[in-house]
Design a protein around this motif. Structure first.
Motif, PDB file in Angstrom:
ATOM      1  N   ILE A  19       0.929  -1.186  -0.130  1.00 30.60           N
ATOM      2  CA  ILE A  19      -0.183   0.050  -0.377  1.00 30.60           C
ATOM      3  C   ILE A  19       0.950   1.196  -0.439  1.00 30.60           C
ATOM      4  O   ILE A  19       1.940   1.647   0.952  1.00 30.60           O
ATOM      5  CB  ILE A  19      -0.835  -0.404   1.280  1.00 30.60           C
ATOM      6  N   GLN A  20       0.564   2.608  -0.893  1.00 26.33           N
ATOM      7  CA  GLN A  20       1.396   3.764  -0.897  1.00 26.33           C
ATOM      8  C   GLN A  20       0.354   4.565   0.185  1.00 26.33           C
ATOM      9  O   GLN A  20      -0.361   4.658   0.155  1.00 26.33           O
ATOM     10  CB  GLN A  20       0.817   3.801  -2.486  1.00 26.33           C
ATOM     11  N   ILE A  21       1.658   5.438   0.969  1.00 21.58           N
ATOM     12  CA  ILE A  21       1.519   5.806   1.474  1.00 21.58           C
ATOM     13  C   ILE A  21       1.803   7.369   1.219  1.00 21.58           C
ATOM     14  O   ILE A  21       3.556   7.475   0.858  1.00 21.58           O
ATOM     15  CB  ILE A  21       2.559   5.660   3.087  1.00 21.58           C
ATOM     16  N   ARG A  22       0.793   8.523   0.899  1.00 24.35           N
ATOM     17  CA  ARG A  22       1.278   9.686   0.719  1.00 24.35           C
ATOM     18  C   ARG A  22       0.756  10.822   1.496  1.00 24.35           C
ATOM     19  O   ARG A  22      -0.041  10.644   2.429  1.00 24.35           O
ATOM     20  CB  ARG A  22       0.348   9.827  -1.165  1.00 24.35           C
ATOM     21  N   TYR A  23       1.626  11.720   2.012  1.00 26.57           N
ATOM     22  CA  TYR A  23       1.688  12.551   2.824  1.00 26.57           C
ATOM     23  C   TYR A  23       1.590  14.299   1.981  1.00 26.57           C
ATOM     24  O   TYR A  23       2.528  14.519   0.466  1.00 26.57           O
ATOM     25  CB  TYR A  23       2.598  12.704   3.576  1.00 26.57           C
ATOM     26  N   GLU A  24       0.014  14.846   1.711  1.00 20.59           N
ATOM     27  CA  GLU A  24      -0.427  15.630   1.339  1.00 20.59           C
ATOM     28  C   GLU A  24      -0.778  16.384   2.049  1.00 20.59           C
ATOM     29  O   GLU A  24      -1.831  16.905   2.850  1.00 20.59           O
ATOM     30  CB  GLU A  24      -0.951  15.234   0.036  1.00 20.59           C
TER      31      GLU A  24
END
Length: 71
Positions: A19-24
């Motif tokens: 699973i990709q984790i994105r901090y935005e």
């Protein structure tokens, strides 16, 4: 164990599920409920999106909630 270590370990665990984790940055309206992020299904793949400005404790909570959806 400090909070940044917990975040690192949760990130490793989630990424281990593929699973990709994105901090935005998530725009917040002060009058609404604070949104930190969570698990999303985008184009058939799971992604965890976390507010890049969230406190470590809130990141931990969001990552821990996301990981509960997987064996």
């Amino acid at each position: 164990m400090d909070e940044s270590t917990i975040v690192d370990q949760l990130e490793e665990l989630i990424e281990g599920f593929g699973i990709q984790i994105r901090y935005e940055p998530i725009k917040q309206d002060e009058e609404l409920v604070k949104v930190v992020g969570g698990l999303c299904l985008l184009r058939g793949k799971y992604v965890v999106i976390i507010d890049s400005k969230a406190a470590l404790r809130d990141k931990i909570r969001a990552l821990a909630e996301a990981v509960t959806h997987f064996d």
